[in-house]
Design an enzyme around this catalytic site. Structure first.
Site, PDB file in Angstrom:
ATOM      1  N   ALA A   3       0.991   2.194   1.342  1.00  0.00           N
ATOM      2  CA  ALA A   3       0.700   1.772   2.715  1.00  0.00           C
ATOM      3  C   ALA A   3      -0.138   0.492   2.682  1.00  0.00           C
ATOM      4  CB  ALA A   3      -0.074   2.876   3.425  1.00  0.00           C
ATOM      5  N   GLU A  57      -4.251   7.688  -3.407  1.00  0.00           N
ATOM      6  CA  GLU A  57      -4.898   7.769  -2.089  1.00  0.00           C
ATOM      7  C   GLU A  57      -6.311   8.334  -2.162  1.00  0.00           C
ATOM      8  OE1 GLU A  57      -1.755   8.384  -2.668  1.00  0.00           O
ATOM      9  OE2 GLU A  57      -0.493   7.940  -0.931  1.00  0.00           O
ATOM     10  N   GLY A  97       2.070   5.538  -0.812  1.00  0.00           N
ATOM     11  CA  GLY A  97       3.263   5.598   0.030  1.00  0.00           C
ATOM     12  C   GLY A  97       4.495   5.072  -0.696  1.00  0.00           C
ATOM     13  N   GLU A 135       5.700   7.960  -2.518  1.00  0.00           N
ATOM     14  CA  GLU A 135       6.218   8.916  -1.538  1.00  0.00           C
ATOM     15  C   GLU A 135       7.600   8.473  -1.033  1.00  0.00           C
ATOM     16  OE1 GLU A 135       2.452   8.750   0.661  1.00  0.00           O
ATOM     17  OE2 GLU A 135       2.467  10.930   0.639  1.00  0.00           O
TER      18      GLU A 135
HETATM   19  C1  LIG Z   1       0.344   7.997   5.629  1.00  0.00           C
HETATM   20  C2  LIG Z   1      -0.374   7.361   4.472  1.00  0.00           C
HETATM   21  C3  LIG Z   1       0.587   6.966   3.424  1.00  0.00           C
HETATM   22  C4  LIG Z   1       0.251   6.370   2.315  1.00  0.00           C
HETATM   23  C5  LIG Z   1      -1.091   6.050   1.936  1.00  0.00           C
HETATM   24  C6  LIG Z   1      -1.159   4.911   0.924  1.00  0.00           C
HETATM   25  O1  LIG Z   1      -0.162   4.500   0.399  1.00  0.00           O
HETATM   26  S1  LIG Z   1      -2.663   4.293   0.638  1.00  0.00           S
HETATM   27  C7  LIG Z   1      -2.338   2.994  -0.505  1.00  0.00           C
HETATM   28  C8  LIG Z   1      -2.092   3.499  -1.864  1.00  0.00           C
HETATM   29  N1  LIG Z   1      -1.912   2.428  -2.783  1.00  0.00           N
HETATM   30  C9  LIG Z   1      -2.893   1.996  -3.544  1.00  0.00           C
HETATM   31  O2  LIG Z   1      -3.982   2.496  -3.557  1.00  0.00           O
HETATM   32  C10 LIG Z   1      -2.565   0.807  -4.399  1.00  0.00           C
HETATM   33  C11 LIG Z   1      -3.587  -0.270  -4.216  1.00  0.00           C
HETATM   34  N2  LIG Z   1      -3.294  -1.440  -5.020  1.00  0.00           N
HETATM   35  C12 LIG Z   1      -3.513  -1.490  -6.337  1.00  0.00           C
HETATM   36  O3  LIG Z   1      -3.896  -0.549  -6.978  1.00  0.00           O
HETATM   37  C13 LIG Z   1      -3.271  -2.802  -6.990  1.00  0.00           C
HETATM   38  O4  LIG Z   1      -3.374  -3.785  -6.025  1.00  0.00           O
HETATM   39  C14 LIG Z   1      -1.874  -2.917  -7.660  1.00  0.00           C
HETATM   40  C15 LIG Z   1      -0.763  -2.564  -6.715  1.00  0.00           C
HETATM   41  C16 LIG Z   1      -1.840  -1.996  -8.892  1.00  0.00           C
HETATM   42  C17 LIG Z   1      -1.666  -4.381  -8.118  1.00  0.00           C
HETATM   43  O5  LIG Z   1      -2.763  -4.776  -8.931  1.00  0.00           O
HETATM   44  P1  LIG Z   1      -2.979  -6.319  -9.320  1.00  0.00           P
HETATM   45  O6  LIG Z   1      -4.180  -6.349 -10.198  1.00  0.00           O
HETATM   46  O7  LIG Z   1      -1.731  -6.883  -9.811  1.00  0.00           O
HETATM   47  O8  LIG Z   1      -3.285  -7.071  -7.955  1.00  0.00           O
HETATM   48  P2  LIG Z   1      -4.519  -6.906  -6.967  1.00  0.00           P
HETATM   49  O9  LIG Z   1      -5.079  -5.554  -7.046  1.00  0.00           O
HETATM   50  O10 LIG Z   1      -5.436  -8.053  -7.165  1.00  0.00           O
HETATM   51  O11 LIG Z   1      -3.790  -7.037  -5.561  1.00  0.00           O
HETATM   52  C18 LIG Z   1      -3.198  -8.255  -5.144  1.00  0.00           C
HETATM   53  C19 LIG Z   1      -3.442  -8.429  -3.663  1.00  0.00           C
HETATM   54  O12 LIG Z   1      -2.755  -7.397  -2.960  1.00  0.00           O
HETATM   55  C20 LIG Z   1      -3.661  -6.681  -2.114  1.00  0.00           C
HETATM   56  N3  LIG Z   1      -3.200  -5.286  -2.080  1.00  0.00           N
HETATM   57  C21 LIG Z   1      -2.874  -4.516  -3.099  1.00  0.00           C
HETATM   58  N4  LIG Z   1      -2.461  -3.329  -2.686  1.00  0.00           N
HETATM   59  C22 LIG Z   1      -2.524  -3.359  -1.342  1.00  0.00           C
HETATM   60  C23 LIG Z   1      -2.218  -2.410  -0.333  1.00  0.00           C
HETATM   61  N5  LIG Z   1      -1.733  -1.187  -0.619  1.00  0.00           N
HETATM   62  N6  LIG Z   1      -2.420  -2.769   0.932  1.00  0.00           N
HETATM   63  C24 LIG Z   1      -2.891  -4.003   1.264  1.00  0.00           C
HETATM   64  N7  LIG Z   1      -3.192  -4.944   0.337  1.00  0.00           N
HETATM   65  C25 LIG Z   1      -3.006  -4.614  -0.953  1.00  0.00           C
HETATM   66  C26 LIG Z   1      -5.006  -6.843  -2.792  1.00  0.00           C
HETATM   67  O13 LIG Z   1      -6.036  -6.658  -1.907  1.00  0.00           O
HETATM   68  C27 LIG Z   1      -4.913  -8.271  -3.283  1.00  0.00           C
HETATM   69  O14 LIG Z   1      -5.155  -9.096  -2.165  1.00  0.00           O
HETATM   70  P3  LIG Z   1      -5.890 -10.492  -2.324  1.00  0.00           P
HETATM   71  O15 LIG Z   1      -6.041 -11.005  -0.940  1.00  0.00           O
HETATM   72  O16 LIG Z   1      -5.018 -11.329  -3.203  1.00  0.00           O
HETATM   73  O17 LIG Z   1      -7.218 -10.193  -2.979  1.00  0.00           O
END
Ligand SMILES: CC/C=C\CC(=O)SCCNC(=O)CCNC(=O)[C@H](O)C(C)(C)COP(=O)(O)OP(=O)(O)OC[C@H]1O[C@@H](n2cnc3c(N)ncnc32)[C@H](O)[C@@H]1OP(=O)(O)O
Length: 719
Positions: free
Chosen positions: A61, A123, A100, A103
């Site tokens: 998400a 999450e 998500g 999921e």
């Molecule tokens: C009903 C509810 C349903 C679902 C709930 C969910 O899905 S909650 C979200 C679950 N997902 C996560 O927790 C994943 C979060 N992201 C990460 O762990 C890492 O970003 C990832 C995907 C492994 C990539 O890592 P990497 O080191 O390559 O990049 P970085 O972390 O620096 O991320 C790059 C930019 O993307 C933004 N970002 C990452 N994930 C999300 C996200 N899920 N939503 C919004 N934004 C996300 C992150 O903030 C970075 O942004 P920037 O502006 O460049 O700093």
């Protein structure tokens, strides 16, 4: 936000297009809904493949949307629709399938993963649970014990582990999308009912209650007061004991309690703060995205004490050749054995071979003449460090970066004794340096932007969370620690015990209270610093009032503890008593109780009952108050940087967000009032006097922490 193509004449290929991680924003959900509807209604289409653009399936998400109202199609009915469809849907997982994203993959009838992909339901680390059916479908697919572990920890698994667990059907080294299209064509004729996870019965272990109980206890011990993992256990219990239709309702109820909680807000704040912290800016205007770091191909570490050993290991395990220097043969040999042992154990744990060939040990600084970067990690003594830097200036080639691992000394004073002040910078590691994730990169006024970029990038390469800070005594972390630990000492004077203070802080969420932590770190370190700065020891003017130093109130109890040879765990006695030197089982010591009583009666202090609330307020509001001063002084660029330092370097509980976020959650007005109250009661303790920035923020209506920066007018930013 989702691209639609027809491939191989009958396969609909849906590509999520929301860089960088293809998060399921409202636009992406809308795109999926539209493209799925098209695929399911087009008679030419016999199967569907879902993939993500740029080799990333989906990062879950869009966390940024959590703060606002829900827009676009909700996820659960959308996912139910995909699963219920009569055409086989295959997920082509490259990069990540998280939250998500996983999921979404779980409602696809088949999952193909690239061998480098990582999958998980993280999450819980954001203070919520997988509420798009994840807590109901994953247990049905892989069983309760494995699902419980993944959902309550948020751990990511590799594609290989996902295959073993049964999360994916195939792992490929080829293009996962192409493999998935071929797979989909083969799946057309096959029945789908057994592939719809929501229709399956959860395989249930005979000892379900005992298992859930054991996991609950484990969570309560490890993550005291944290709500999300416990809610995850309850959701998984529902998957085991209820049909899907009821389980999904339970999942949704549990999510509703978590979603707007302070813990979820704090944990989501931490996620973004961690990413913001790497984005440094200097007063010159140079910043993280316009300054190229130098490539570091070789490094040296001077001093093989605890810090130096950890730093050498951190460098070698990311493939950087290291020359380690000691001043005498015996120390060198001890250091050599320790570093090799640490590197071997680390490699064994990670299942790789130890890079021992990258290590060289020497007694001579001359051997450093060609290295790209030196990290000095000698004893915390300015005169000694200066002599090392003078010597380095002579022996190293002019382009070598000179870094100091000091925990609080003046980096610019060290730069001043070299021939290259622009290449001098502080790299403040935390002990043990090969374990602790935090690195304070201390920018002196003369450190060049390239030097800052290089230190920050080296920190990242070593797997550290690096934060750029300005140069002042104690930098950010240790400067803030002083008012925090001073308050704890004053509370001892007034009637509290070390165990009472520690318990209040541990109940708040710290892994260790301030006294247990000092015992672990060694009490002699701070004692030596206090002696050097004239706060205790023979240099103190005998005419000085006993509990008064350098114009302010001073508590000598920590010095008195050290005078008794009680240096903490290493001597078997400190604020607590241990079974043996090096022991870890802390027990309250009646001798400390005696010492406190004698001290109080000597100074005529009548002990009073102190509440946990007062302990938390005095310690943590004094901590945050110093954080406000640090922001005013331009030593940290933003509150997020301070919070990240406290989360990764000082064990501040993540579900509280860090000291600055915690202050904002309590309410700045309330923090101000309580500080005013305590300062009135203790006018001789300047740390309790509310900082001008705190007052200003309150006067501006207490904006959210992300907006404080707009109110900080730093004339002389050190960053
Ligand atoms: C009903 C509810 C349903 C679902 C709930 C969910 O899905 S909650 C979200 C679950 N997902 C996560 O927790 C994943 C979060 N992201 C990460 O762990 C890492 O970003 C990832 C995907 C492994 C990539 O890592 P990497 O080191 O390559 O990049 P970085 O972390 O620096 O991320 C790059 C930019 O993307 C933004 N970002 C990452 N994930 C999300 C996200 N899920 N939503 C919004 N934004 C996300 C992150 O903030 C970075 O942004 P920037 O502006 O460049 O700093």
């Amino acid at each position: 936000m989702a691209r639609y193509e027809l491939v191989k004449r009958s396969v609909a290929l849906i590509t999520l297009t929301n860089p960088p991680v293809n998060a399921l924003s409202s636009a992406v959900r809308h795109g999926i809904a539209k493209t799925m509807e098209r695929a399911l209604s087009d008679p030419k289409v016999t199967a569907v493949v879902i993939c993500g653009e740029n080799g990333r399936f989906c990062g879950g998400a869009d966390i940024r949307e959590f703060a606002g109202p829900l827009r676009g199609p909700p996820l659960v009915p959308l996912l139910d629709l995909i699963e219920a469809g009569e055409k086989p849907v295959v997920a082509a997982i490259e990069g990540v399938a998280l939250g998500g994203g996983l999921e979404l993959a779980l409602v696809c009838h088949y999952r193909i993963a690239h061998f480098k992909a990582r999958l998980g339901l993280p999450e819980v680390t954001l203070g919520i649970l997988p509420a798009a059916g994840g807590t109901q479908r994953l247990p049905r697919l892989i069983g309760i014990p494995a699902a419980l572990e993944l959902i309550t920890t948020g751990r990511h698994v590799s594609a290989q582990e996902a295959l073993k667990l049964g999360i994916v059907d195939q792992v490929t080294e080829q293009n996962a999308c192409e493999v998935a299209v071929e797979f989909a064509l083969r799946a057309i004729a096959k029945p789908l009912s057994s592939r719809r996870l929501s229709s399956l019965t959860t395989p249930c272990p005979p000892n379900l209650d005992a298992l859930l109980e054991a996991v609950t206890m484990q969570i309560q011990k490890k993550a005291r007061g944290v709500m999300a993992p416990l809610a995850c256990v309850q959701a998984v219990r529902a998957a085991a004991t209820m049909p899907y239709s009821q389980g999904i309702k339970r999942e949704s109820e549990l999510m509703a309690t978590l979603f707007h909680s302070g813990q979820a807000r704090a944990l989501q704040y931490c996620f973004f703060a961690e990413r913001t912290a790497g984005k440094w800016t200097l007063p010159s205007g140079a910043q993280w995205n316009d300054t190229k770091p130098r490539e570091i191909r070789s490094a040296a570490v001077i001093g093989l004490g605890t810090m130096g050993r950890g730093i050498a290991v951190s460098l070698a395990r990311v493939g950087i050749p290291v020359i380690a220097v000691e001043s005498d043969k015996k120390l060198l040999e001890t250091g050599r054995q320790m570093v090799i042992g640490m590197l071997e154990r680390d490699a064994k744990r990670r299942g790789v071979s130890a890079s021992l060939n990258l290590l060289k040990f020497t007694l001579s600084l001359e051997d450093l003449k060609d290295v790209d970067l030196v990290i000095e990690a000698v004893f915390e003594d300015m005169a000694l460090k200066k002599s090392v830097f003078r010597e380095l200036s002579k022996v190293c080639r002019p382009a070598t970066l000179l870094c100091t691992n000091t925990s609080g000394l003046d980096v610019d004073a060290l730069a001043g004794v070299t021939d290259r002040p622009q290449l001098v910078i502080g790299m403040h590691f935390f002990s043990p340096a090969h374990v602790m994730k935090l690195l304070e990169v201390v920018c002196g006024p003369r450190s060049s932007s390239e030097t800052v970029a290089t230190a920050m990038s080296l920190g990242k390469r070593m797997g550290k969370v690096s934060v750029a800070v300005g140069n002042c005594p104690g930098f950010v972390g240790n400067r803030m620690l002083k008012p925090y630990s001073d308050q704890a000492s004053f509370l001892l004077e007034e009637g509290a015990t070390p165990e009472q203070i520690d318990k209040a802080l541990e109940d708040f969420g710290f892994a260790m209270g301030v006294f247990r932590m000092s015992d672990l770190a060694g009490l002699d370190v701070g004692w030596r610093v206090r002696k050097e700065s004239g706060l205790t020891g023979p240099d103190v003017d005998p005419k000085n009032p006993p509990r008064w130093r350098q114009g302010r109130k001073y508590c000598p109890i920590p010095d008195m503890v050290c005078e008794q040879g009680r240096f903490g765990q290493k001597t078997g006695r400190g604020w607590y008593v241990y079974d043996k030197p090096g022991g870890t089982n802390a027990k309250p010591d009646p001798l400390i109780q005696n010492l406190l009583e004698t001290y109080r009666s000597r100074y005529g202090i009548k002990p009073r009952n102190i509440t946990d609330q007062e302990i938390i307020e005095r310690c943590l509001f004094a901590l945050a108050n110093e954080g406000f001063r640090i922001l005013e002084d331009g030593i940290a660029a933003r509150p997020e940087d301070i919070d990240v330092i406290y989360l990764f370097g000082y064990g501040f509980p993540r579900h509280r967000g860090g000291p600055m976020f915690y202050a904002s959650m309590v309410g700045l007005q309330r923090v101000l009032e309580r500080l005013e109250h305590y300062h009135q009661a203790h006018p001789d303790v300047p740390h309790l006097e509310p900082s001008p920035l705190l007052k200003k923020l309150v006067a501006c209506g207490s904006p959210p922490v992300q907006k404080w920066r707009e109110h900080i007018k730093t004339m002389h930013s050190h960053l």
